[in-house]
Design a protein around this motif. Structure first.
Motif, mmCIF file in Angstrom:
data_model
loop_
_atom_site.group_PDB
_atom_site.id
_atom_site.type_symbol
_atom_site.label_atom_id
_atom_site.label_comp_id
_atom_site.label_asym_id
_atom_site.label_seq_id
_atom_site.Cartn_x
_atom_site.Cartn_y
_atom_site.Cartn_z
ATOM 1 N N ASP A 122 0.812 -1.225 0.000
ATOM 2 C CA ASP A 122 0.000 0.000 0.000
ATOM 3 C C ASP A 122 0.843 1.272 0.000
ATOM 4 O OD1 ASP A 122 -2.402 -1.451 0.095
ATOM 5 O OD2 ASP A 122 -2.270 -1.635 2.279
ATOM 6 N N THR A 123 2.146 1.136 0.070
ATOM 7 C CA THR A 123 3.008 2.316 0.107
ATOM 8 C C THR A 123 2.886 3.113 -1.184
ATOM 9 O OG1 THR A 123 4.605 1.237 1.573
ATOM 10 C CG2 THR A 123 5.386 3.126 0.309
ATOM 11 N N ARG A 124 2.719 4.418 -1.048
ATOM 12 C CA ARG A 124 2.699 5.318 -2.197
ATOM 13 C C ARG A 124 4.092 5.898 -2.376
ATOM 14 N NH1 ARG A 124 -0.206 9.441 0.254
ATOM 15 N NH2 ARG A 124 0.359 10.695 -1.542
ATOM 16 N N PHE A 125 4.653 5.695 -3.563
ATOM 17 C CA PHE A 125 5.942 6.285 -3.895
ATOM 18 C C PHE A 125 5.727 7.610 -4.617
ATOM 19 C CE2 PHE A 125 7.029 1.612 -4.221
ATOM 20 C CZ PHE A 125 7.697 1.562 -3.009
ATOM 21 N N ALA A 126 6.593 8.569 -4.347
ATOM 22 C CA ALA A 126 6.536 9.870 -5.023
ATOM 23 C C ALA A 126 7.932 10.248 -5.478
ATOM 24 C CB ALA A 126 5.970 10.946 -4.096
ATOM 25 N N ILE A 127 8.101 10.469 -6.778
ATOM 26 C CA ILE A 127 9.387 10.841 -7.348
ATOM 27 C C ILE A 127 9.523 12.352 -7.392
ATOM 28 C CG2 ILE A 127 10.765 10.868 -9.453
ATOM 29 C CD1 ILE A 127 9.836 8.089 -10.061
ATOM 30 N N LEU A 128 10.609 12.827 -6.819
ATOM 31 C CA LEU A 128 10.925 14.257 -6.807
ATOM 32 C C LEU A 128 12.283 14.454 -7.458
ATOM 33 C CD1 LEU A 128 10.385 17.194 -5.834
ATOM 34 C CD2 LEU A 128 11.541 16.567 -3.695
ATOM 35 N N ASP A 129 12.345 15.287 -8.484
ATOM 36 C CA ASP A 129 13.612 15.567 -9.156
ATOM 37 C C ASP A 129 14.386 16.644 -8.393
ATOM 38 O OD1 ASP A 129 12.572 13.870 -11.038
ATOM 39 O OD2 ASP A 129 12.345 15.385 -12.604
ATOM 40 N N GLY A 156 1.956 11.369 3.316
ATOM 41 C CA GLY A 156 1.877 9.933 3.496
ATOM 42 C C GLY A 156 2.621 9.132 2.456
ATOM 43 N N ALA A 157 3.308 9.806 1.521
ATOM 44 C CA ALA A 157 4.051 9.113 0.469
ATOM 45 C C ALA A 157 5.500 8.895 0.880
ATOM 46 C CB ALA A 157 3.976 9.893 -0.840
ATOM 47 N N PHE A 158 6.144 7.978 0.176
ATOM 48 C CA PHE A 158 7.551 7.659 0.391
ATOM 49 C C PHE A 158 8.365 8.383 -0.671
ATOM 50 C CE2 PHE A 158 11.373 5.116 -0.284
ATOM 51 C CZ PHE A 158 11.748 4.738 0.997
ATOM 52 N N PRO A 159 9.220 9.343 -0.288
ATOM 53 C CA PRO A 159 9.952 10.135 -1.284
ATOM 54 C C PRO A 159 11.107 9.373 -1.917
ATOM 55 C CG PRO A 159 10.523 10.854 0.928
ATOM 56 C CD PRO A 159 9.461 9.815 1.090
ATOM 57 N N ILE A 160 11.190 9.475 -3.245
ATOM 58 C CA ILE A 160 12.320 8.967 -4.006
ATOM 59 C C ILE A 160 12.885 10.166 -4.748
ATOM 60 C CG2 ILE A 160 13.076 7.417 -5.840
ATOM 61 C CD1 ILE A 160 10.629 5.661 -5.053
ATOM 62 N N VAL A 161 14.045 10.631 -4.316
ATOM 63 C CA VAL A 161 14.620 11.870 -4.825
ATOM 64 C C VAL A 161 15.699 11.520 -5.848
ATOM 65 C CG1 VAL A 161 15.781 14.014 -4.225
ATOM 66 C CG2 VAL A 161 14.157 12.989 -2.610
ATOM 67 N N LEU A 162 15.572 12.096 -7.041
ATOM 68 C CA LEU A 162 16.497 11.823 -8.121
ATOM 69 C C LEU A 162 17.441 13.000 -8.317
ATOM 70 C CD1 LEU A 162 14.016 10.294 -10.750
ATOM 71 C CD2 LEU A 162 15.355 9.091 -8.986
ATOM 72 N N GLY A 163 18.736 12.812 -7.940
ATOM 73 C CA GLY A 163 19.729 13.834 -8.207
ATOM 74 C C GLY A 163 20.294 13.650 -9.602
ATOM 75 N N GLY A 164 21.150 14.580 -10.017
ATOM 76 C CA GLY A 164 21.807 15.462 -9.073
ATOM 77 C C GLY A 164 23.064 14.810 -8.464
ATOM 78 N N ASP A 165 23.851 15.676 -7.816
ATOM 79 C CA ASP A 165 25.051 15.221 -7.131
ATOM 80 C C ASP A 165 24.759 14.998 -5.655
ATOM 81 O OD1 ASP A 165 26.147 17.500 -5.345
ATOM 82 O OD2 ASP A 165 25.792 18.557 -7.220
#
Length: 299
Positions: free
Chosen positions: A7-14, A95-104
């Motif tokens: 049920d985990t919601r993933f959220a992609i943040l650049d 309530g989402a799980f952050p997935i952060v895309l770098g970047g350095d």
């Protein structure tokens, strides 16, 4: 502490910042700022079923620097950390799980600050390098990408390490470095007293070692930092400092999957991948496979 479930919601943040790296060549800028687009083009969002949390646009990259100038693009990195922290916090509050895309790797300051503002969190630092340069082990500082672990543990100028009076964002005893193998970095991390497992020792017992550091009653959870160069350079050379001797893609996916299964995983970031060095897109596809395997909730 929460765990990842179906049920985990993933959220992609650049977080397409290259502020923390030196120029790869005269009149060129580091290409890692393109990584979020390459990973999205390779199907990451669709593969993991993630929400699109948008992007945090970084300040302008300035290449000029000389010894004694302090951290390259330092004030811009500090300002960016504040903006990124707010966005990561908002994702978690939704309530989402952050997935952060770098970047350095300097983007780590953002999530580290976001979590520090809400409690005490640990850090799993997956990287071929310790990124621990500071004035205690070097005559000068330069690019924050090679100093990010030092900065989040409180080693550096106040404007980077003490935003909001919260130094350190992560305590030394709450960090574990996984996959390090550069000889100088191995020396620095050993002398620092931080917990670490060098690349040569990664194996079935690694998760138990990590659990002792990251899953404790006095911690509210932990963040996962993944530098793409933790992979063996024979598999993924499209990084600024490729280093042999790392895990293969299955090894990294398995390690990540194990960390993500621990109680308290609060988010994940991927850094340093440089699409300029991946002309056919095969290395972006490999990274997407690694993340999709690690984040799968149906296995």
């Amino acid at each position: 502490m929460s765990t990842i479930t179906p049920d985990t919601r993933f959220a992609i943040l650049d977080a397409p910042s290259n502020l923390g790296l030196r120029p790869p060549a005269p009149d060129a800028v580091p290409g890692c700022y393109k990584a979020p687009w390459a990973l999205r083009d390779a199907g990451l969002r669709e593969r993991i079923g993630a929400e699109d949390a948008g992007a945090v646009v970084p300040p302008r990259y300035v290449a000029t620097w000389q010894p004694g100038d302090g951290v390259r693009n330092g004030p811009a990195i500090a300002a960016y950390a504040r903006k990124l922290a707010d966005r990561v916090a908002a994702i978690r509050e939704s309530g989402a799980f952050p997935i952060v895309l770098g970047g350095d790797c300097s983007i780590l300051l953002g999530p580290a600050l976001a979590l520090r503002e809400r409690g005490r969190y640990g850090l799993a630092y997956l990287d071929a390098h310790a990124d621990f340069r500071n004035l205690g082990n070097s005559p000068y500082v330069s690019s924050a990408g090679g100093e990010s672990l030092a900065l989040v543990t409180g080693r550096g100028d106040d404007y980077l390490t003490d935003i909001g009076g919260l130094r350190p964002y992560v305590a030394d005893e709450d960090v574990i470095v996984l996959g390090v193998r550069d000889e100088e970095d191995l020396r620095d991390v050993k002398e620092s007293g931080l917990a670490y497992v060098p690349a040569a020792d990664l194996g079935p017992g690694t998760l138990d070692v990590a659990r002792k550091v990251l899953v404790r009653d006095d911690l509210d959870g932990f963040w996962i930092h993944v530098d793409a160069d933790v992979l063996d350079s024979a598999i993924l050379p499209a990084v600024d400092s490729p280093t042999p001797g790392g895990p293969d893609s299955d090894g990294l996916a398995g390690l990540l999957r194990g960390l993500l299964s621990l109680p308290g995983a609060a988010g994940l970031e991927l850094t340093i991948f440089d699409p300029d060095l991946d002309q056919d897109g095969s290395q972006a596809a490999l990274l997407v496979d690694v993340l999709a395997t690690a984040l799968a909730t149906d296995q």
